[in-house]
Design a protein around this motif. Structure first.
Motif, short mmCIF file in Angstrom:
data_model
loop_
_atom_site.label_atom_id
_atom_site.label_comp_id
_atom_site.label_asym_id
_atom_site.label_seq_id
_atom_site.Cartn_x
_atom_site.Cartn_y
_atom_site.Cartn_z
N UNK A 125 0.83 -1.21 0.00
CA UNK A 125 0.00 0.00 0.00
C UNK A 125 0.85 1.25 0.00
N UNK A 126 1.92 1.27 0.81
CA UNK A 126 2.80 2.44 0.85
C UNK A 126 3.55 2.62 -0.45
N UNK A 127 4.01 1.53 -1.04
CA UNK A 127 4.71 1.63 -2.32
C UNK A 127 3.78 2.17 -3.40
N UNK A 128 2.52 1.76 -3.37
CA UNK A 128 1.56 2.28 -4.34
C UNK A 128 1.31 3.77 -4.12
N UNK A 129 1.21 4.18 -2.86
CA UNK A 129 1.02 5.60 -2.57
C UNK A 129 2.19 6.42 -3.09
N UNK A 130 3.39 5.86 -3.01
CA UNK A 130 4.58 6.57 -3.48
C UNK A 130 4.52 6.83 -4.98
N UNK A 131 3.85 5.94 -5.71
CA UNK A 131 3.80 6.06 -7.16
C UNK A 131 2.55 6.78 -7.66
N UNK A 132 1.73 7.28 -6.75
CA UNK A 132 0.54 7.99 -7.19
C UNK A 132 0.90 9.25 -7.98
N UNK A 133 0.13 9.59 -8.99
CA UNK A 133 0.35 10.88 -9.65
C UNK A 133 0.02 12.01 -8.69
N UNK A 134 0.50 13.20 -9.01
CA UNK A 134 0.22 14.35 -8.16
C UNK A 134 -1.28 14.52 -8.00
N UNK A 135 -1.73 14.62 -6.77
CA UNK A 135 -3.15 14.79 -6.51
C UNK A 135 -3.51 16.26 -6.55
N UNK A 136 -4.68 16.58 -7.09
CA UNK A 136 -5.08 17.99 -7.11
C UNK A 136 -5.28 18.52 -5.71
N UNK A 137 -5.07 19.81 -5.55
CA UNK A 137 -5.26 20.43 -4.25
C UNK A 137 -6.73 20.36 -3.87
N UNK A 138 -7.00 20.44 -2.57
CA UNK A 138 -8.37 20.41 -2.08
C UNK A 138 -9.13 21.62 -2.61
N UNK A 139 -10.42 21.45 -2.89
CA UNK A 139 -11.20 22.59 -3.37
C UNK A 139 -11.23 23.72 -2.36
N UNK A 140 -11.13 24.93 -2.85
CA UNK A 140 -11.12 26.08 -1.96
C UNK A 140 -12.51 26.30 -1.38
N UNK A 141 -12.54 26.79 -0.16
CA UNK A 141 -13.81 27.09 0.48
C UNK A 141 -14.46 28.28 -0.22
N UNK A 142 -15.78 28.29 -0.31
CA UNK A 142 -16.45 29.43 -0.95
C UNK A 142 -16.19 30.71 -0.18
N UNK A 143 -16.09 31.84 -0.86
CA UNK A 143 -15.81 33.09 -0.16
C UNK A 143 -16.93 33.45 0.79
N UNK A 144 -16.52 34.05 1.92
CA UNK A 144 -17.51 34.45 2.92
C UNK A 144 -18.13 35.78 2.50
N UNK A 145 -19.46 35.79 2.45
CA UNK A 145 -20.17 37.01 2.08
C UNK A 145 -20.66 37.70 3.34
N UNK A 146 -20.18 38.90 3.60
CA UNK A 146 -20.61 39.59 4.83
C UNK A 146 -22.10 39.86 4.81
N UNK A 147 -22.72 39.71 5.96
CA UNK A 147 -24.16 39.93 6.07
C UNK A 147 -24.42 41.43 6.29
N UNK A 148 -25.38 41.92 5.63
CA UNK A 148 -25.70 43.35 5.78
C UNK A 148 -27.17 43.49 6.11
N UNK A 149 -27.44 44.36 7.11
CA UNK A 149 -28.81 44.62 7.51
C UNK A 149 -29.35 45.89 6.87
N UNK A 150 -28.50 46.50 6.00
CA UNK A 150 -28.93 47.76 5.41
C UNK A 150 -30.10 47.53 4.47
N UNK A 151 -31.08 48.41 4.55
CA UNK A 151 -32.25 48.30 3.67
C UNK A 151 -31.91 48.85 2.31
N UNK A 152 -32.52 48.37 1.22
CA UNK A 152 -32.21 48.84 -0.12
C UNK A 152 -32.56 50.31 -0.28
#
Length: 208
Positions: free
Chosen positions: A181-208
């Motif tokens: 199992x470890x030898x197989x892990x060593x030969x794995x192709x480069x794994x893609x990076x983890x998906x980025x978290x969605x951007x945080x949208x600040x909450x606003x109580x201002x009326x339109x």
């Protein structure tokens, strides 16, 4: 595919269905391996007493030390056959640190009238192998496997153990499986990076 607490994701493997890897990890950059002492935790088992209460039964300290020592020795011996890693003692930029952990080990009440009684006739043993960077301790991968051990000789039974010497039989194929199992892990192709978290949208109580 939900990550583990330390950021590992389950991947497809040809030989092991329980392999987790950190996205973006380059295991092929490592060629050395440090093997830390192994450890064990125990499962809650029902008590055979009057009330049938559940509790944790453990091995005696000397038996636990021998179990973890036998496991580690079998693994170190097998890793000397690895095509990808060389066993070393000191951390470095090319070294991973590996620790084995036997988890939820069920210990049944021994039958004191049976002269064949052996403390490791527990049926199954599950083991996790953690792989970390030797300097930063960042989790890189995790594999697991299960073996079954019995004190009864039966047809089609895979492993039999009634003494510590017998225990080395089931440990050999188990250690070989983890090395593969470890030898197989060593030969794995480069794994893609983890998906980025969605951007945080600040909450606003201002009326339109």
């Amino acid at each position: 595919n939900v990550p583990t607490e330390d950021g590992l994701y389950l991947i497809r493997s040809a030989t092991n269905p329980t392999v987790y890897v950190r996205p973006g990890a380059r295991l092929r950059d490592y060629s050395e391996l440090i093997v830390d002492p192994f450890s064990v935790s125990y499962s809650v088992v029902p008590d055979a007493g009057k009330h049938g209460d559940a509790h944790v039964r453990t091995l005696e300290p000397d038996a636990e030390a021998r179990l973890t020592g036998e496991l580690r020795s079998a693994f170190v011996k097998e890793m000397k056959r690895s095509a990808s890693f060389r066993v070393v003692d000191a951390p470095g930029p090319a070294a991973v640190r590996v620790q084995g952990w036997v988890y939820d080990l069920p210990i049944a009440a021994p039958d004191r009238e049976d002269p064949r009684n052996f403390p490791l006739c527990f049926g199954t043993m599950d083991l996790i192998l953690d792989v970390r960077d030797s300097r930063s301790a960042a989790a890189l991968a995790r594999v697991s496997d299960r073996i079954a051990v019995s004190c009864e000789r039966k047809d089609k039974q895979l492993y039999y153990a009634a003494t510590w010497l017998d225990m080395r039989g089931p440990l050999r194929p188990w250690a070989s499986f983890l090395r593969t199992s470890l030898d197989e892990l060593h030969e794995l192709p480069d794994l893609p990076a983890a998906p980025a978290a969605p951007p945080h949208m600040p909450h606003s109580d201002a009326s339109p």
